[in-house]
Design an enzyme around this catalytic site. Structure first.
Site, PDB file in Angstrom:
ATOM      1  N   ASP A 191       0.810  -1.105   0.026  1.00 45.23           N
ATOM      2  CA  ASP A 191      -0.050   0.132  -0.058  1.00 45.23           C
ATOM      3  C   ASP A 191       0.975   1.230   0.024  1.00 45.23           C
ATOM      4  OD1 ASP A 191      -2.343   1.668   0.581  1.00 45.23           O
ATOM      5  OD2 ASP A 191      -1.280   1.796   2.676  1.00 45.23           O
ATOM      6  N   ASP A 210       0.158   5.274   0.870  1.00 45.52           N
ATOM      7  CA  ASP A 210      -0.220   6.260   1.866  1.00 45.52           C
ATOM      8  C   ASP A 210      -0.247   5.771   3.116  1.00 45.52           C
ATOM      9  OD1 ASP A 210      -1.192   8.954   0.428  1.00 45.52           O
ATOM     10  OD2 ASP A 210      -1.606   7.214  -0.761  1.00 45.52           O
ATOM     11  N   GLU A 269      12.154  11.452  25.190  1.00 43.42           N
ATOM     12  CA  GLU A 269      12.861  11.340  26.398  1.00 43.42           C
ATOM     13  C   GLU A 269      14.096  10.776  26.556  1.00 43.42           C
ATOM     14  OE1 GLU A 269      10.300  10.424  29.583  1.00 43.42           O
ATOM     15  OE2 GLU A 269       8.454  10.673  28.763  1.00 43.42           O
TER      16      GLU A 269
END
Ligand code: ADP
Ligand code: RBF
Ligand code: MG
Length: 452
Positions: free
Chosen positions: A44, A46, A384
Site C-alpha cells: 500500500d 499512503d 525522553e
C-alpha cells in the site's frame, strides 16, 4: 500481537501439491513456525511507504487554528485529534475532528474538508516534501537487491499518484515496482479485495497462489482487502495502539517497518542489524519483539542518516526520576515534529550535550524513548533522553542537543514497573557496549558536533 504467532499460519504452506512446478522450484525452506512461504510483495502507499498523514495533520492544524484563532495549547489538541482521525475516509475523519474539537458553530465537517483539500494540493509548487515512512526505502532497496518481485496497490488515482511522487522525498520510488495498480483501475476500493487481485495478476501469480504474496498495509480496511484476496498480510498500523484490535485480521502486526522480520515470511533476512554479543537477548515478559528464529544477543540498527534534535529541556510527566529512578530530559515534540516523523516511534541511542551552564560536563551517551510510552499509555508523543551521566542538579530550560545514531527496539508494554526499569537499563547496556566495542561507525562525519 504475540498471540498472532499461533494464529497466523497461512494456508499457502499446507497446500503443497496444487502449486505450479515453477512455484515449487522457487520454494525454499521456511523457518520453523514461520507465518508463510511468500515470494512476492505488494505494498500500500499512503501511510505505509510515504507519510502523507503527517502533511494532512499539518494542514488540519493550520486550518483549524485559523478558524478558531487558537493558542498553542489548543494546537496540541488539534494535532492529537488529527492523528487520531487518520486512516479514515476524508469525510469521516472530518466528522471526527469536528466532534472531538467541538467545532459546531465554527465549521461543519463538509466545509472543513473543503478547506483542507484546497490547501492540500499534492505536487504543486510550494507543497511540503512528502517524507518516506521510516524504514520504507531500506525495505524496498533490500527486496530489490534480493530480486523479490514487488507491486504497488494504492487507492490513490493515477493522476494523484504522479502528483504525489513529484513531491516525494524519494522521487524514484515507483521504479522499485514491477507492477503499479491505482484506485481508478478498479471498480471497488479497499476493503474490497479487487485491487490486490489486480496486483497479484500483474505480478504473474495465479489466484490459487495468492498466499505467496505478502501485503504491507497500514489501515484496517487495507488489511481486510488483502486477506479477502487470499494474501498474507503484515500490518504496520498508522492508528494508535488503542486501536490495534482493528488489525486482528493481519498475519502479524509490527510497530514499524524497521521491526519486520522478513525471514518469518520465507523472504531473505535483513543483513544490517548488528549484534551486541556481550548483551544476552531475553524475551522479557511484556516484550513484543517476536521472531521465530531464536536470537541470542541484543542488537541495534544504525540509522542511515543520524538525526540531530535540539531544544530546551521541558517539564515532562514528572515520573521518570520519581517512579523509575531514571530521569529523562524531555524535549518538546511540536517544534521537532518534522524531524521525529523521520523516526519510527521506539527506543534509540546516541549522544547528548547541554549547551548552557552544563556545557562543561561534555558530551554524554544517551538512550531515549521517542513515542507514547505504552506502559503509561501516554496520549501525547514525547522525546525522553536519559543521559548516561550523573548530574549534580536538574537542568530544566537549558538547551539540549541530541544526536540519534541507532534504533534498538519498538516501545513495549510491561506488567510491572520493575520489568520496565530492567528493560531500560538493558537498553543502556546495549548503547554502552555498542560504543565500547566500536560497533558504531560513521561518527567521523559528525565530528564537528562533538566539539563543544
Ligand atoms: P520530567 O517528567 O519533568 O522530565 P524526570 O523525573 O524525567 O522529570 O526528570 C528529568 C529531569 O531531571 C531533567 O529535565 C533534568 O533536568 C534532570 N536530570 C538529572 N540527571 C539527568 C540525566 N542523567 N538524564 C536526564 N535528565 C536528568
Ligand atoms: N516506556 C514504555 O512504556 N515502554 C518502553 O518500552 C519504554 N522504554 C524506554 C526506554 C528508554 C531507554 C527510556 C529512557 C525510556 C523508556 N520508556 C518506556 C519511557 C518511560 O516510560 C519514560 O521515560 C517515563 O515514563 C518518564 O516519563
Ligand atoms: Mg522526563
Amino acid at each position: 500481537m504475540r498471540e498472532t504467532k499461533s494464529s497466523t499460519k497461512n494456508d499457502a504452506m499446507d497446500r503443497k501439491g496444487d502449486d505450479d512446478d515453477d512455484e515449487k522450484k522457487k520454494d525454499e525452506k521456511v523457518a520453523d513456525g514461520a507465518v508463510a512461504a511468500t515470494r512476492y510483495v505488494i505494498f500500500d502507499l499512503d501511510g505505509t511507504l510515504i507519510n502523507t498523514e503527517a502533511i494532512v495533520d499539518d494542514v488540519v492544524v493550520a486550518v483549524v487554528t485559523k478558524l478558531t484563532s487558537s493558542n498553542s495549547d489548543f494546537q496540541r489538541e488539534i494535532f492529537d485529534a488529527a492523528e487520531d482521525a487518520r486512516g479514515q475516509r476524508p469525510l469521516d475523519a472530518s466528522m471526527e475532528l469536528c466532534e472531538k474539537l467541538k467545532l459546531e458553530g465554527v465549521v461543519d465537517p463538509k466545509t472543513l474538508l473543503g478547506l483542507c483539500s484546497e490547501t492540500l494540493r499534492w505536487g504543486e509548487e510550494g507543497m511540503d516534501v512528502i517524507p518516506d515512512m521510516p524504514g520504507a526505502m531500506r525495505l524496498l532497496r533490500f527486496l530489490k537487491r534480493k530480486k523479490v518481485p514487488m507491486a504497488l496497490a494504492t487507492s490513490t488515482s493515477k493522476e494523484e499518484l504522479t502528483k504525489k511522487m513529484k513531491n516525494s522525498e524519494t522521487k524514484n520510488m515507483l521504479e522499485y515496482f514491477d507492477a503499479i495498480c491505482c484506485g481508478d483501475e478498479v471498480k471497488k476500493g479497499k476493503p474490497d479485495p479487487e485491487i490486490f487481485h489486480l496486483a497479484r495478476e500483474r505480478l504473474g501469480v495465479k489466484k490459487k497462489d495468492a498466499g505467496r504474496c505478502l501485503v504491507f498495509e497500514d489501515t484496517p480496511h487495507g488489511v481486510s482487502a488483502a486477506k479477502a484476496a487470499g494474501c498474507c498480510c503484515v500490518a504496520v498500523p498508522s492508528l494508535r495502539r488503542e486501536k490495534f484490535d482493528m488489525y486482528k485480521g493481519a498475519d502479524r502486526v509490527y510497530h514499524s517497518l524497521l521491526d519486520v522480520e522478513l525471514e518469518d515470511f520465507g523472504l531473505p533476512k535483513f543483513e544490517d542489524w548488528r549484534d551486541v554479543k556481550t548483551v544476552e537477548f531475553v524475551a522479557d515478559e511484556g516484550d513484543e519483539r517476536i521472531s521465530t528464529t531464536t536470537r541470542k544477543h541484543e542488537r541495534f540498527l544504525k540509522l542511515e542518516r543520524f538525526l540531530e534534535l535540539t531544544g530546551p529541556v521541558i517539564r515532562g510527566f514528572g515520573r521518570g526520576s520519581k517512579m523509575l529512578g531514571i530521569p529523562t530530559a524531555n524535549l518538546d515534540v511540536v517544534p521537532l515534529k518534522q524531524q521525529i516523523d523521520k523516526l519510527a516511534p521506539g527506543i534509540y541511542f546516541g549522544f547528548a550535550k547541554l549547551l548552557g551552564p552544563n556545557k562543561s560536563t561534555g558530551v554524554h551517551r544517551t538512550v531515549m524513548s521517542i513515542g507514547y510510552n505504552p506502559f503509561f499509555n501516554d496520549k501525547r508523543k514525547s522525546i525522553e533522553p536519559w543521559l548516561l551521566h550523573t548530574f549534580d542538579e536538574d537542568f530544566y530550560d537549558e538547551t539540549l542537543s541530541v544526536l540519534v545514531v541507532a534504533y534498538v527496539r519498538a516501545e513495549c508494554n510491561f506488567t510491572t514497573v520493575d520489568n520496565l526499569i530492567e528493560r531500560i537499563k538493558k537498553d543502556a547496556r546495549v548503547c554502552e557496549e555498542a560504543f565500547d566495542l566500536g560497533l558504531v561507525d560513521g561518527l567521523d562525519e559528525w565530528k564537528d558536533w562533538f566539539v563543544l
